[in-house]
Design an enzyme around this catalytic site. Structure first.
Site, PDB file in Angstrom:
ATOM      1  N   LYS A   1       0.754  -0.977  -0.101  1.00 41.18           N
ATOM      2  CA  LYS A   1      -0.132   0.041   0.092  1.00 41.18           C
ATOM      3  C   LYS A   1       0.969   1.219   0.071  1.00 41.18           C
ATOM      4  CE  LYS A   1      -0.440  -0.423   5.031  1.00 41.18           C
ATOM      5  NZ  LYS A   1      -0.917   0.517   6.152  1.00 41.18           N
TER       6      LYS A   1
ATOM      7  N   TYR B   1      16.579  29.741   8.243  1.00 39.97           N
ATOM      8  CA  TYR B   1      15.098  30.287   8.762  1.00 39.97           C
ATOM      9  C   TYR B   1      15.032  30.337  10.047  1.00 39.97           C
ATOM     10  CZ  TYR B   1      13.079  30.242   4.014  1.00 39.97           C
ATOM     11  OH  TYR B   1      13.094  30.156   2.518  1.00 39.97           O
TER      12      TYR B   1
END
Ligand SMILES: Cc1ncc(COP(=O)(O)O)c(C=O)c1O
Length: 360
Positions: free
Chosen positions: A34, A254
């Protein structure tokens, strides 16, 4: 070309599938593919296991359609069953192994007119309380489904909540709950995910469901993939695309969250959170430059991240950087970032090209 690639070793996946089978001689195993085979590419993984796997397991009909197109006659287990009544026709056309996990699903299934009967896996809620019938409800549905014209084979399935925490009391309770309903007549039984395959022989039953172990990562916090004999399938590799010196007190990235406590050399790496690298990974998370461990320094950006190269003075632009893989277990990076190998592997995004090794 942007220097970032996920190299997938298909031979490692075949090896890891064989490890699962060796844990439980004589049993069969649905390879869990999956979520695009946990990020590894369902087409290539099904191809690699084409001759080897006894079957495949997926989360939804869309994924089952994909696997059926790749493999005309494999058993394909639909782990959550159908989401709407209209899906049963297609499930029958595809010849799926179908989980029934709740009242509505079971009722819709029995009301459906199917082109052929299906192998059905009645799901017991043995204690995880996510999907499945209580034991009394399961007994009632067993009676209704046995002999129904839509049913080719009636099987039992359940799923562990804590098999990755060795000795957890819930696992014992779940196993007992499963054994308790085995007085009913089931053709096949399935309970074990990777953690149970590796450590709980009493849970092996008839069909295993290995997921994470196929991809060479561990389900356990305290037991590494290498100790389990697993080989990592995915190696995520980038490059140093810039290097600079940073003076004491200067910040990087950042939010200026990382500050140089000593004269430092900072490298910029061509991988960021839009590639699937976890944005919340803290400074100090390990990476490899030239095969040597270095630490993430500052916040992860969308397309780049920065590392502290101060102790690796020879490092230079163009050097290879391993985010995780053959030399650095994905589980170690996941632990540093407060998540699991499952999440890191399955979240590598589409824009990262996959390169395949070891195709049959
Ligand atoms: C029902 C079911 N079985 C098996 C698996 C495979 O589990 P693992 O990846 O831990 O082996 C999963 C994965 O989430 C699952 O949901």
């Amino acid at each position: 070309m942007r220097p970032l690639v996920a190299t997938i070793d298909l031979a490692a996946i075949r090896h890891n599938y064989a490890v699962a089978k060796r844990c439980a001689p004589g049993r069969q195993a649905f390879a869990v593919v999956k979520a695009n085979a946990y990020g590894h590419g369902v087409r290539e993984v099904v191809g690699a296991l084409f001759e080897l796997a006894d079957g495949f397991a997926v989360a939804c009909l869309e994924e089952a359609v994909e696997v059926r197109a790749l493999h005309g006659d494999a058993r394909i287990l639909l782990l959550e069953g159908c989401f709407e009544a209209a899906e049963y026709q297609l499930a029958a056309q595809l010849g799926l192994d179908l989980v029934l996990q709740g009242e509505q699903q079971a009722a819709d299934f029995l009301a459906a007119k199917l082109s052929r009967p299906l192998k059905v896996w009645l799901k017991l809620d043995s204690g995880m309380h996510r999907l499945g019938f209580s034991a009394p409800a399961l007994r009632a549905w067993h009676g209704r489904l046995q002999g129904a014209m839509q049913v080719a084979e009636l099987n039992l399935i359940s799923h562990f909540a804590c098999a990755d925490e060795r000795g957890h009391e819930l696992t014992e309770q779940q196993l007992e709950a499963f054994l308790d309903v085995l007085d009913l007549d089931f053709a096949q039984r399935s309970l074990a995910n990777s953690a149970a395959i590796l450590t709980i022989p009493a849970a092996h039953m008839d069909w295993l469901r290995p997921g994470i172990m196929l991809y060479g990562a561990t389900p356990f916090a305290e037991l590494g993939a290498a100790e389990l004999g697993l080989v990592p399938a995915m190696t995520l590799t980038a490059q140093l695309i810039a290097c600079r010196d940073v003076a004491v007190g200067e910040s990087v990235g950042y939010g200026a969250s990382w500050r140089a406590a000593r004269p430092s050399r900072i490298g910029t790496v061509s991988c960021g959170y839009a590639d699937g690298y976890p944005r919340h990974a803290p400074s100090g998370t390990p990476l490899l430059v030239r095969g040597q461990r270095v630490a993430l320094a500052g916040r992860v950006s969308m397309d780049m991240l920065t590392v502290d190269l101060t102790d690796l003075p020879d490092a230079q632009v163009g050097d290879e950087v391993q985010l995780w893989g053959t030399q650095l277990p994905v589980d170690e990076v996941a632990q540093a970032a407060g998540t699991l190998g499952y999440e890191l592997l399955s979240k590598v995004t589409q824009r990262v090209p996959r390169r395949y090794l070891g195709a049959c």
